[in-house]
Design a protein around this motif. Structure first.
Motif, mmCIF file in Angstrom:
data_model
loop_
_atom_site.group_PDB
_atom_site.id
_atom_site.type_symbol
_atom_site.label_atom_id
_atom_site.label_comp_id
_atom_site.label_asym_id
_atom_site.label_seq_id
_atom_site.Cartn_x
_atom_site.Cartn_y
_atom_site.Cartn_z
ATOM 1 N N ILE A 2 -10.556 -106.461 6.316
ATOM 2 C CA ILE A 2 -9.125 -106.228 6.110
ATOM 3 C C ILE A 2 -8.503 -107.444 5.428
ATOM 4 N N CYS A 52 -4.929 -109.296 4.799
ATOM 5 C CA CYS A 52 -3.577 -109.363 5.365
ATOM 6 C C CYS A 52 -2.696 -110.222 4.461
ATOM 7 N N SER A 84 -1.912 -100.193 3.337
ATOM 8 C CA SER A 84 -1.061 -99.645 4.385
ATOM 9 C C SER A 84 0.020 -100.637 4.757
ATOM 10 N N GLY A 116 1.931 -103.297 6.854
ATOM 11 C CA GLY A 116 1.612 -104.355 7.789
ATOM 12 C C GLY A 116 2.757 -104.590 8.759
ATOM 13 N N THR A 156 1.694 -106.134 4.056
ATOM 14 C CA THR A 156 0.717 -105.211 3.493
ATOM 15 C C THR A 156 -0.667 -105.515 4.053
ATOM 16 N N LEU A 157 -1.383 -104.469 4.405
ATOM 17 C CA LEU A 157 -2.788 -104.557 4.779
ATOM 18 C C LEU A 157 -3.590 -103.783 3.743
ATOM 19 N N SER A 207 -7.802 -102.531 2.748
ATOM 20 C CA SER A 207 -9.188 -102.463 3.203
ATOM 21 C C SER A 207 -9.979 -101.517 2.311
ATOM 22 N N ASN A 262 -9.864 -98.231 8.760
ATOM 23 C CA ASN A 262 -9.383 -99.487 9.341
ATOM 24 C C ASN A 262 -7.868 -99.591 9.352
ATOM 25 N N LEU A 263 -7.193 -98.649 8.693
ATOM 26 C CA LEU A 263 -5.747 -98.717 8.535
ATOM 27 C C LEU A 263 -5.071 -97.627 9.357
ATOM 28 N N THR A 264 -3.843 -97.873 9.778
ATOM 29 C CA THR A 264 -3.201 -96.945 10.712
ATOM 30 C C THR A 264 -1.871 -96.377 10.226
ATOM 31 N N TYR A 276 -2.517 -92.767 9.071
ATOM 32 C CA TYR A 276 -3.386 -93.016 7.926
ATOM 33 C C TYR A 276 -4.672 -92.206 8.074
ATOM 34 N N ASN A 321 -3.529 -90.229 2.596
ATOM 35 C CA ASN A 321 -2.998 -91.556 2.900
ATOM 36 C C ASN A 321 -2.270 -92.097 1.682
#
Length: 411
Positions: free
Chosen positions: A231, A233, A253, A255, A265-266, A268, A273-275, A378, A383
């Motif tokens: 990930i 960040c 995704s 953050g 922002t995230l 990956s 891994n993202l929600t 996500y 997504n």
């Protein structure tokens, strides 16, 4: 001005004072020069709400800021760079920390790791400015792990003959490896091995100060060195940064929100891994307007000004050609009723240049149709990335064919 001077964001006066202190330390082998900086020039260091210190920036656009949010410098590290991670502490961990600054992000990672694992942690810390790293030695440590980071910073400054005295007493645990690279991050990252890092921290001061550190081409190097479950960040909510990640083959995704109005922002390689999806209007603006055009640095060697100027030119060329104008946030009105007639006229003037007759035209509904299935959750097949790419494709169809036949005939 050299690239190092251009890239350094701390106040010029404290920058010079720190350099002078270490010049004296090397010449006289006396700790007083380093030790007196924080107390003697305390006005340049800013205590944030959680008790940790930040440092003032140089004047940028007639404004002086701090390197961290006033809500809390060390808290920001935990909230934005540690809590979003999904690390397997049953395994060894590797982290790439870009724009290491005062060492807070690395320290937060060490703190969390030591509380949860007896495996090995390795952090590559990238920071081009020696005085900025040195400032990290001068601020009071907000957590014990920062003393570990200070020890590594001090040793790296001694190794490059910037410092000469070993004043930091904390021993670095055997299972913690810290390597500090004092160089242009773009050059360092090209030498790092593939699929190495579980997490990447990206913490430049701003995209306008350091667009070279948020370019799509730099992110392609991220994609190479990060593990498939890794990930990235970063604190920024910038559209060109998020689109840069997408163009570099990342999922993106939302953050955490901390000390700002918008979440960071995230990113990956793995959508699992993202929600949390980006807000719907953010997705639409990124996909359809010139505001989403990323920064570019094809050979990872352009100056900040060249990158900014090139993006300005690319936005100009794309507007009304391949992208809807970002003026008055035009794309977010596609498929929407508008009561404000003057605003509607402005919006529809922009749309007609892209073969979109109006906000309620079939073309408009077709382009933003992917957002009808918008979900904040996500999902692997629904997504932010999948919707953005689909809207981009539909806009290109409408612009290139200029006819509703592609919709009516299902082409």
């Amino acid at each position: 001005m050299s690239y190092v001077e251009e890239s350094t964001v701390i106040d010029e006066t404290i920058y010079d004072l720190i350099n002078e202190a270490f010049d004296n330390e090397r010449e006289y082998k006396d700790a007083k020069y380093r030790n007196s900086i924080f107390s003697k020039y305390n006005d340049y260091f800013v205590k944030t709400d959680d008790g940790s210190y930040s440092i003032k920036s140089k004047e940028i656009n007639h404004k002086v800021e701090t390197l961290h949010t006033s809500t809390g410098a060390i808290s920001e590290s935990f909230e934005k760079f540690i809590k979003p991670l999904k690390l397997d502490y049953g395994e060894d961990i590797a982290i790439l920390d870009i724009c290491a600054g005062l060492g807070y992000n690395a320290s937060a990672a060490i703190d969390d790791f030591l509380k949860n694992s007896d495996k090995n942690l390795h952090i590559d810390m990238l920071e081009i400015s020696k005085p900025t790293l040195a400032a990290g030695l001068m601020v009071p440590s907000p957590i014990e792990a920062h003393d570990i980071t200070k020890k590594a910073i001090e040793q790296s400054l001694i190794d490059c003959e910037y410092a000469s005295l070993e004043l930091e007493c904390t021993e670095i645990p055997e299972n913690i490896g810290l390597k500090i690279h004092i160089d242009d991050a773009r050059q360092v990252i090209q030498k790092l091995p593939d699929a190495t890092y579980d997490a990447i921290f990206l913490d430049p001061f701003s995209q306008n100060m350091s667009p070279e550190l948020v370019s799509v081409d730099f992110f392609k190097e991220f994609r190479r060195v990060i593990k498939e479950n890794g990930i990235v960040c970063t604190y920024t909510s910038s559209a060109p940064v998020r689109m840069g990640f997408i163009e570099a083959d990342f999922y993106v995704s939302l953050g955490p929100i901390f000390g700002r109005f918008q979440g960071g922002t995230l990113a990956s390689p793995n959508p699992k891994n993202l929600t949390k999806s980006l807000p719907k209007n953010d997705e639409i603006k990124m996909a359809l307007s010139d505001v989403g055009i990323p920064f570019r640095d094809p050979n990872l060697n352009l100056s900040s000004k060249e990158i900014l100027d090139n993006r300005t030119e690319e936005r100009h060329m794309a507007r009304h050609n391949t992208k809807i104008s970002s003026a008055v946030k035009t794309p977010i009105f596609l498929g929407q009723e508008m009561d404000d007639e003057p605003l509607k006229r402005r919006v529809e003037r922009n749309l007609v240049k892209m073969n979109i007759p109006g906000v309620l035209s079939k073309e408009a509904f077709y382009i933003v149709e992917p957002e009808n299935d918008y979900k904040e959750e996500y999902l692997e097949d629904n997504n932010t990335r999948t919707r953005v790419l689909e809207m981009m494709s539909r806009l290109e169809e409408i612009k290139n064919k200029g006819s509703m036949s592609i919709i009516e005939n299902g082409e």
